[in-house]
Design a protein around this motif. Sequence first.
Motif, PDB file in Angstrom:
ATOM      1  N   PHE A 277      -2.430   5.079   5.456  1.00  0.00           N
ATOM      2  CA  PHE A 277      -2.537   6.468   5.927  1.00  0.00           C
ATOM      3  C   PHE A 277      -1.580   6.702   7.076  1.00  0.00           C
ATOM      4  O   PHE A 277      -1.687   6.070   8.114  1.00  0.00           O
ATOM      5  CB  PHE A 277      -3.980   6.779   6.346  1.00  0.00           C
ATOM      6  N   ARG A 278      -0.634   7.610   6.878  1.00  0.00           N
ATOM      7  CA  ARG A 278       0.304   7.940   7.941  1.00  0.00           C
ATOM      8  C   ARG A 278      -0.320   8.973   8.874  1.00  0.00           C
ATOM      9  O   ARG A 278      -0.197   8.906  10.085  1.00  0.00           O
ATOM     10  CB  ARG A 278       1.600   8.505   7.345  1.00  0.00           C
TER      11      ARG A 278
ATOM     12  N   GLU B 291       5.034  14.472   1.192  1.00  0.00           N
ATOM     13  CA  GLU B 291       4.041  13.393   1.280  1.00  0.00           C
ATOM     14  C   GLU B 291       2.977  13.517   0.198  1.00  0.00           C
ATOM     15  O   GLU B 291       2.627  14.615  -0.219  1.00  0.00           O
ATOM     16  CB  GLU B 291       3.307  13.435   2.626  1.00  0.00           C
ATOM     17  N   LYS B 292       2.444  12.362  -0.185  1.00  0.00           N
ATOM     18  CA  LYS B 292       1.333  12.371  -1.144  1.00  0.00           C
ATOM     19  C   LYS B 292       0.037  12.613  -0.386  1.00  0.00           C
ATOM     20  O   LYS B 292      -0.210  11.982   0.639  1.00  0.00           O
ATOM     21  CB  LYS B 292       1.268  11.023  -1.848  1.00  0.00           C
ATOM     22  N   ILE B 293      -0.771  13.521  -0.923  1.00  0.00           N
ATOM     23  CA  ILE B 293      -2.040  13.853  -0.260  1.00  0.00           C
ATOM     24  C   ILE B 293      -3.187  13.196  -1.015  1.00  0.00           C
ATOM     25  O   ILE B 293      -3.292  13.321  -2.238  1.00  0.00           O
ATOM     26  CB  ILE B 293      -2.263  15.384  -0.248  1.00  0.00           C
ATOM     27  N   VAL B 294      -4.058  12.507  -0.276  1.00  0.00           N
ATOM     28  CA  VAL B 294      -5.316  12.027  -0.853  1.00  0.00           C
ATOM     29  C   VAL B 294      -6.425  12.892  -0.248  1.00  0.00           C
ATOM     30  O   VAL B 294      -6.520  13.022   0.974  1.00  0.00           O
ATOM     31  CB  VAL B 294      -5.550  10.534  -0.532  1.00  0.00           C
TER      32      VAL B 294
ATOM     33  N   GLN C 273      -5.770   0.072  10.807  1.00  0.00           N
ATOM     34  CA  GLN C 273      -4.495   0.213  10.129  1.00  0.00           C
ATOM     35  C   GLN C 273      -3.327   0.228  11.112  1.00  0.00           C
ATOM     36  O   GLN C 273      -2.281  -0.359  10.857  1.00  0.00           O
ATOM     37  CB  GLN C 273      -4.501   1.490   9.307  1.00  0.00           C
ATOM     38  N   THR C 274      -3.537   0.876  12.240  1.00  0.00           N
ATOM     39  CA  THR C 274      -2.493   0.890  13.283  1.00  0.00           C
ATOM     40  C   THR C 274      -2.187  -0.543  13.708  1.00  0.00           C
ATOM     41  O   THR C 274      -1.023  -0.922  13.882  1.00  0.00           O
ATOM     42  CB  THR C 274      -2.980   1.731  14.487  1.00  0.00           C
ATOM     43  N   GLU C 275      -3.252  -1.349  13.796  1.00  0.00           N
ATOM     44  CA  GLU C 275      -3.090  -2.725  14.260  1.00  0.00           C
ATOM     45  C   GLU C 275      -2.297  -3.556  13.250  1.00  0.00           C
ATOM     46  O   GLU C 275      -1.346  -4.241  13.613  1.00  0.00           O
ATOM     47  CB  GLU C 275      -4.479  -3.337  14.467  1.00  0.00           C
ATOM     48  N   TRP C 276      -2.683  -3.481  11.947  1.00  0.00           N
ATOM     49  CA  TRP C 276      -1.980  -4.350  11.001  1.00  0.00           C
ATOM     50  C   TRP C 276      -0.620  -3.834  10.570  1.00  0.00           C
ATOM     51  O   TRP C 276       0.274  -4.599  10.244  1.00  0.00           O
ATOM     52  CB  TRP C 276      -2.834  -4.793   9.815  1.00  0.00           C
ATOM     53  N   SER C 277      -0.436  -2.499  10.638  1.00  0.00           N
ATOM     54  CA  SER C 277       0.867  -1.988  10.174  1.00  0.00           C
ATOM     55  C   SER C 277       1.871  -1.885  11.328  1.00  0.00           C
ATOM     56  O   SER C 277       3.075  -1.780  11.091  1.00  0.00           O
ATOM     57  CB  SER C 277       0.704  -0.603   9.535  1.00  0.00           C
TER      58      SER C 277
ATOM     59  N   ARG D  58       0.847  -1.186   0.000  1.00  0.00           N
ATOM     60  CA  ARG D  58       0.000   0.000   0.000  1.00  0.00           C
ATOM     61  C   ARG D  58       0.891   1.248   0.000  1.00  0.00           C
ATOM     62  O   ARG D  58       1.928   1.270   0.658  1.00  0.00           O
ATOM     63  CB  ARG D  58      -0.886   0.008   1.226  1.00  0.00           C
ATOM     64  N   GLU D  59       0.399   2.260  -0.691  1.00  0.00           N
ATOM     65  CA  GLU D  59       1.185   3.501  -0.797  1.00  0.00           C
ATOM     66  C   GLU D  59       1.016   4.365   0.455  1.00  0.00           C
ATOM     67  O   GLU D  59      -0.138   4.624   0.859  1.00  0.00           O
ATOM     68  CB  GLU D  59       0.634   4.299  -1.977  1.00  0.00           C
ATOM     69  N   PRO D  60       2.089   4.832   1.070  1.00  0.00           N
ATOM     70  CA  PRO D  60       1.914   5.719   2.229  1.00  0.00           C
ATOM     71  C   PRO D  60       1.426   7.104   1.791  1.00  0.00           C
ATOM     72  O   PRO D  60       2.023   7.717   0.902  1.00  0.00           O
ATOM     73  CB  PRO D  60       3.319   5.817   2.837  1.00  0.00           C
ATOM     74  N   VAL D  61       0.352   7.568   2.394  1.00  0.00           N
ATOM     75  CA  VAL D  61      -0.210   8.881   2.037  1.00  0.00           C
ATOM     76  C   VAL D  61      -0.745   9.570   3.282  1.00  0.00           C
ATOM     77  O   VAL D  61      -0.837   8.981   4.353  1.00  0.00           O
ATOM     78  CB  VAL D  61      -1.386   8.761   1.019  1.00  0.00           C
ATOM     79  N   LEU D  62      -1.118  10.813   3.056  1.00  0.00           N
ATOM     80  CA  LEU D  62      -1.756  11.615   4.091  1.00  0.00           C
ATOM     81  C   LEU D  62      -3.190  11.866   3.602  1.00  0.00           C
ATOM     82  O   LEU D  62      -3.385  12.221   2.436  1.00  0.00           O
ATOM     83  CB  LEU D  62      -0.941  12.883   4.170  1.00  0.00           C
ATOM     84  N   LEU D  63      -4.184  11.639   4.440  1.00  0.00           N
ATOM     85  CA  LEU D  63      -5.586  11.797   4.025  1.00  0.00           C
ATOM     86  C   LEU D  63      -6.164  13.087   4.598  1.00  0.00           C
ATOM     87  O   LEU D  63      -5.981  13.370   5.789  1.00  0.00           O
ATOM     88  CB  LEU D  63      -6.410  10.601   4.535  1.00  0.00           C
TER      89      LEU D  63
END
Length: 343
Positions: A70-71, A29-32, A109-113, A2-7
Motif C-alpha cells: 500500500f503506497r 494507480e491501482k485502487i483496492v 509495511q513502512t518498516e519492511w519496505s 507485492r503489487e503497489p496499490v492505493l487502498l
Amino acid sequence: MREPVLLVTGANGEIGHGLIERIGRDRREKIVALDLTPLDPRLAEFCHESLVGSILDEALLDRLVSRYEFRTIFHLAALLSTRAEFSPRAAHDVNVSGTLNLLQMAADQTEWSGRRVKFLFPSSIAVYGLPDLEEKARADRVREKSWNLPTTMYGCNKIYCEQLGRYYCSYYKQLGAADGVRGVDFRALRFPGLISAVTVPSGGTSDFIPEMLHAVASGQEYACFVREDTRIPFMAMPDAIKALLMLEAASEDSLSWRSYNVTSFNPSAAEFRDELAKRWNDVRVTFEPHLKRQSIVDSWPADVNDDAAREDWAWAPDYDLPRALDDYLVPGMRGRIEAGEGA
Ligand code: AKB
C-alpha cells in the motif's frame, strides 16, 4: 513481489464514491476498495479489486498485506456521530480499533519496505465541543488547538485516532526501532458537514442540510431535526475530495501539524432552506428539533478557521454556497432525477 496499490476503506461511503471516481479517472494507480457491502457497480471500473469485509477482520488485512504494497491508504470507514450514540461500543470498535489495525498495517509495511505509507484520515468538526450557545457565538472561527472537548463517542474516537496517527507518525517504537526508521506519514482533515449531489448521508448529525436538499430536489416535504438558527460549517463534496488530494500531495516539509481544519460555507438551516427556495418552487421545510441531535450540533462550532491549511498547502475551496448549488448540487440532482435515479 507485492503489487503497489492505493487502498480505500469505506469505499461505498459518500467520500469513497467521489474519491474513487476522481482517482480512477485522473491517475494510473491501482485502487483496492474495501467495504462491508459490495462495491457500487459504478465504481467497479475504477478499481483493481474490491473486497467485501471489515477493517476489524485481521485475517483479511493479513491476506491483503501478503498480496499488496500500500503506497497510500485513504481510511474512510467510520460509524458517524448519530449512529455512534446508539452503539458507542460498536462505534469505538470500528472507529478506533479499525483505525488502529490499519495504522499498524501501515507501520509494519513502512518498516519492511523502507517506504513511508501515506495515511489519509478524515477527521471531523465533531472533535470540537463548545459547552453552550453563548460560548459557541463567542468562539467564532475555531482553530485546531481550541475546544478539543468532544461530546460524542464519534468525536472522542476521531480525536483519539488523530493522536494515534501522530504517534505512529513520529513516536512508534521510539525505544525499540533501529536508528533512522521512520513512521507512517499520517495526515488528517477535520471535515465539516459534507454535501454530495450523488449520495445521501446516513448516521451523521450534520445530515440535516444534505437531507433537506435531497428531499426538496425530489419534491418531498422535509422535517428538519434542528432549529432554524442552527449553524455549522459545510463543504461541497468535490472540495472535500480536492482537500484530501491536496493534503496527500503536500510536501511533508510544508506541514506544520498533522490535523487540519478545512471549510467552505456555513449557512444556518433557515438560510439554506431560503437558498433552496430561490432554486425550487415547491420547498416544504418545517423545523422540528430533536433535542438530543440538536445538542450535538450546538456543541459543534459555527465556523472553523482553516488558515493553517491555506498557508501550509495552499488550500482554498472552489465552491462557496451559491456556486455549490448552481454549478454542482442543483444540476447534479436534476440530472439524477431525470435519469430516474431519484434524489
Ligand atoms: C457527522 O455528522 O457525524 C459527520 C461529521 C460532521 O463528521 N458528517
